[in-house]
Design an enzyme around this catalytic site. Structure first.
Site, PDB file in Angstrom:
ATOM      1  N   GLU A 197     -19.076   3.301   0.137  1.00 15.59           N
ATOM      2  CA  GLU A 197     -18.258   2.810  -0.971  1.00 15.59           C
ATOM      3  C   GLU A 197     -19.010   2.813  -2.298  1.00 15.59           C
ATOM      4  OE1 GLU A 197     -18.815   1.236   1.939  1.00 15.59           O
ATOM      5  OE2 GLU A 197     -16.916   1.707   2.934  1.00 15.59           O
ATOM      6  N   ARG A 230      -1.711  -4.944   3.627  1.00 14.07           N
ATOM      7  CA  ARG A 230      -1.539  -4.115   4.797  1.00 14.07           C
ATOM      8  C   ARG A 230      -0.161  -4.370   5.414  1.00 14.07           C
ATOM      9  NH1 ARG A 230      -1.494  -5.528  10.000  1.00 14.07           N
ATOM     10  NH2 ARG A 230      -1.865  -3.877  11.513  1.00 14.07           N
ATOM     11  N   ARG A 252       0.837  -1.214   0.000  1.00 14.06           N
ATOM     12  CA  ARG A 252       0.000   0.000   0.000  1.00 14.06           C
ATOM     13  C   ARG A 252       0.870   1.262   0.000  1.00 14.06           C
ATOM     14  NH1 ARG A 252      -2.002   0.488   6.325  1.00 14.06           N
ATOM     15  NH2 ARG A 252      -0.348  -0.793   7.168  1.00 14.06           N
ATOM     16  N   ASP A 279      -7.363  -8.103  12.548  1.00 15.30           N
ATOM     17  CA  ASP A 279      -8.733  -7.647  12.295  1.00 15.30           C
ATOM     18  C   ASP A 279      -9.667  -8.807  11.961  1.00 15.30           C
ATOM     19  OD1 ASP A 279      -8.454  -5.015  12.870  1.00 15.30           O
ATOM     20  OD2 ASP A 279      -8.363  -4.309  10.795  1.00 15.30           O
TER      21      ASP A 279
END
Ligand SMILES: Cc1ncc(C[n+]2csc(CCOP(=O)(O)OP(=O)(O)O)c2C)c(N)n1
Ligand SMILES: [Mg+2]
Lengths: 324, 285
Positions: free
Chosen positions: A67, A176, A19, A126
């Protein structure tokens, strides 16, 4: 012949999230391409578009957690000559706004670039809801869509510049977690062309994303067992590079694909579609086997889901047994 | 060649009548498609294509044109008919509606027919695209308007509300949206399927300049657009329309949402519309 990549990666590598590469690429594009605008859904920092937003506040738009709206607004802007990059987590964009991407972007030929951050189980703690494992499948079936899964941050940065010339929607699949840096600024990159990262003649390991590094490690280890494994960095999942894949099938006669995605519909399926039609050879898949992710550290999860070099080596040995 | 707008109210009403007849003819020929919404919107489309829009039907990519974004794509037969009458393409082509090889797809495709600004059909999508077009136009300092037509059933979706929030936040005064408030959708009346009332209060709570008019009254529509432009705010014009308007047996009947007339129904409808045309011609203003 293998292209030049970073030397000594088998001994030691730096790690940077992909990213970051896109974030840096966007920052540079901002200076050269005034038509580039960025939209984000309340994830500006973690998608790294914050860097663009800070430098070009007049070309940055906060859409809030919406979104579908983001994709639609971007389509409208693209139809008026802007080149919007839309950023969120891959589970939400393209996960939630698929219909908008299908019709407002692809069917309407609106040039919008989709930044899908946080793909794969390497998202980590997560958990499953935030780990996109189906994004390639739902993007590569869309006409007019290009699907990119860069192997490291340098490639992600390069892909930003190449995508801008594409004039049609592009999906960037990004990580990530920090992933090994294996290419250099000089490593060739072209959308639609897979590169051979390591020569070999017994079997070919076709990988994308951070699995390219795992495939290289696997090839290096297999060599010690007397197995010569070719490694292909297949960063463009659509349009897929048929020539490089068919040549690999002809020259090595066995394939292992490796990706951080569901086994259904991802890179492995794309490779199988090409080879089953043009040059059938045995194929084995390293991928997530029809299940959801879970919480854990990125590395724990990569091990648990069988996405390490060790798993690629096992599949290589298995596929060699099937080889005629 | 500049497009000659119609400024005479009688002419605009006659055009709405023509649009109703031509729309029914194309639906009859297509043997499928939507009747109620398009008939209810004929007055709006007459006002939009023959008075409100600054456009050049012979030059559909004209940079300074106003943009008309249809969000509730299923009502496109009435848009096609208005466009053909305005000169975008020959009227005969209306007979190709929904047929193989046509440019007039069952739901509009921007890549097929010049003058169609956006593809639509999946409800909600046009709203955000209109917002994006307005935002881009403002960034470029362009003076044209973006008009967006949505429907009431469409507001069951979240996307229109997301789009309107954004339009209000960024104060998009170059965007004027309309909602076809005809109180029907596929499965029944809107207030039974998913209640929307009081719609005007909801929009006002979203900080939108809201104007409610009789959507079958052309002069009321024109006045509303003037007032929206003067407001300097993103505006929503609620068009209170009668679905199926002009054909007595179709009026206010949700059953006519998605079917075309058969031959006998078509003949009956045209008879009614012709006598209405007579009435308009004799009307004193
Ligand atoms: C996202 C989406 N879901 C479902 C549909 C199917 N659909 C087409 S029209 C319609 C009813 C919409 O209500 P409205 O636009 O008010 O209908 P009308 O007034 O024209 O009868 C539905 C559910 C669709 N086009 N898009
Ligand atoms: Mg309705």
């Amino acid at each position: 012949m293998a292209v030049k990549i970073l030397e000594n990666i088998y001994e030691k590598v730096d790690k940077v999230p992909t990213r970051d590469g896109l974030g840096k690429g966007l920052l540079e594009l901002g200076a050269t391409h005034p038509e580039v605008v960025v939209l984000c859904c309340d994830l500006t920092e973690s998608t790294r578009v914050q860097w663009f937003a800070e430098k070009y506040p007049d070309r940055y738009f906060e859409v809030g957690v919406a979104e579908q709206n983001m994709a639609g607004i971007a389509a409208g802007m693209a139809s008026e000559g802007k080149v919007p990059f839309i950023a969120s987590y891959a589970v939400f964009s393209p996960g939630r706004n698929w219909d908008q991407i299908r019709v407002s972007l692809c069917y309407s030929e609106n040039d919008v670039k989709i930044i899908g951050a946080h793909a794969g189980v390497s998202v980590g703690p997560d958990g499953a809801t935030h780990q996109a494992l189906e994004d390639i499948a739902i993007m590569r079936c869309l006409p007019n869509m290009t699907v990119l899964s860069p192997c490291d941050w340098i490639e992600a940065k390069k892909s930003t510049f190449h995508a801008i010339d594409n004039k049609l929607p592009v999906y960037f699949r990004l990580t990530r977690d920090k992933v090994p840096v294996i290419t250099t600024e000089d490593t060739p990159f072209k959308i639609g062309r897979a590169e051979v990262f390591r020569d070999g003649s017994d079997v070919t390991l076709v990988a994308s994303g951070q699995l390219v590094y795992e495939a290289l490690i696997a090839a290096n280890e297999l060599k010690k067992e007397g197995i010569s494994a070719r490694v292909i960095n297949n960063h463009t999942i659509k349009p897929i590079d048929k020539t490089t894949l068919i040549n690999a099938a002809k020259e090595t006669g066995a394939i292992v694909t490796a990706e951080e995605h569901q086994v259904m519909g991802g890179l492995g399926s794309a490779v199988a579609e090409v080879l089953s039609e043009h040059y059938p050879v045995p194929i084995k898949y390293v991928a997530v086997m029809d299940r959801f992710g879970e919480s854990g550290t990125p590395d724990e999860l990569m091990v648990k889901f069988g996405l390490k070099s060790k798993n690629i080596m096992e599949k290589a040995r298995e596929v060699l047994k099937m080889k005629r | 060649m500049t497009f000659q707008k119609l400024t005479d109210l009688r002419q605009l009403k006659l055009m709405a009548n023509t649009i109703r007849q031509d729309t029914l003819r194309s639906l009859l020929e297509a043997k499928s498609g939507h009747s109620a919404g398009p008939l209810g919107l004929a007055d709006f489309f007459s006002a939009m294509y023959f008075n409100i829009l600054n456009h050049e039907p012979k030059n559909p990519k004209w940079e300074f044109r106003d943009r008309f974004v249809l969000s509730c794509g299923h009502v496109c037969p009435v848009q096609y008919t208005a466009m053909a009458n305005a000169g975008y393409f020959p009227k005969e082509e209306l007979m190709t509606l929904r047929k193989l090889g046509t440019r007039l797809h069952g739901h509009p495709h921007n890549g097929s027919l010049p003058g169609i600004e956006n593809s639509s059909g999946p409800l909600g999508q046009g709203t955000s695209q209109a917002v994006g077009k307005a935002l881009a136009a403002r960034m470029e300092g362009k003076k044209h308007y973006i008009y967006c037509l949505t429907s009431d059933g469409e507001h069951n979706e979240g996307q229109p509300w997301e789009a309107w929030m954004f339009a209000a936040k960024y104060k998009l005064s170059n965007l004027i949206a309309f909602i076809d408030r005809n109180y029907i959708q596929i499965d029944g009346n809107t207030e039974n399927i998913m209640p929307l009332d009081p719609l005007d209060e909801k929009y006002r709570a979203f900080n939108i300049n809201t104007i409610s008019v009789d959507g079958n009254d052309i002069s009321a529509i024109l006045n509303a657009v003037d007032s929206a432009k003067k407001s300097g705010k993103f505006s929503m014009i609620i068009l209170n329309t009668i679905p199926g308007k002009g054909v007595s047996f179709m009026e206010k009947k949700y059953e006519w949402h998605g079917k075309p007339p058969n031959d006998a129904e078509y003949d009956l409808a045209i008879k009614e519309l012709l006598s209405e045309r007579q009435r308009i011609e004799n009307e004193t203003f």
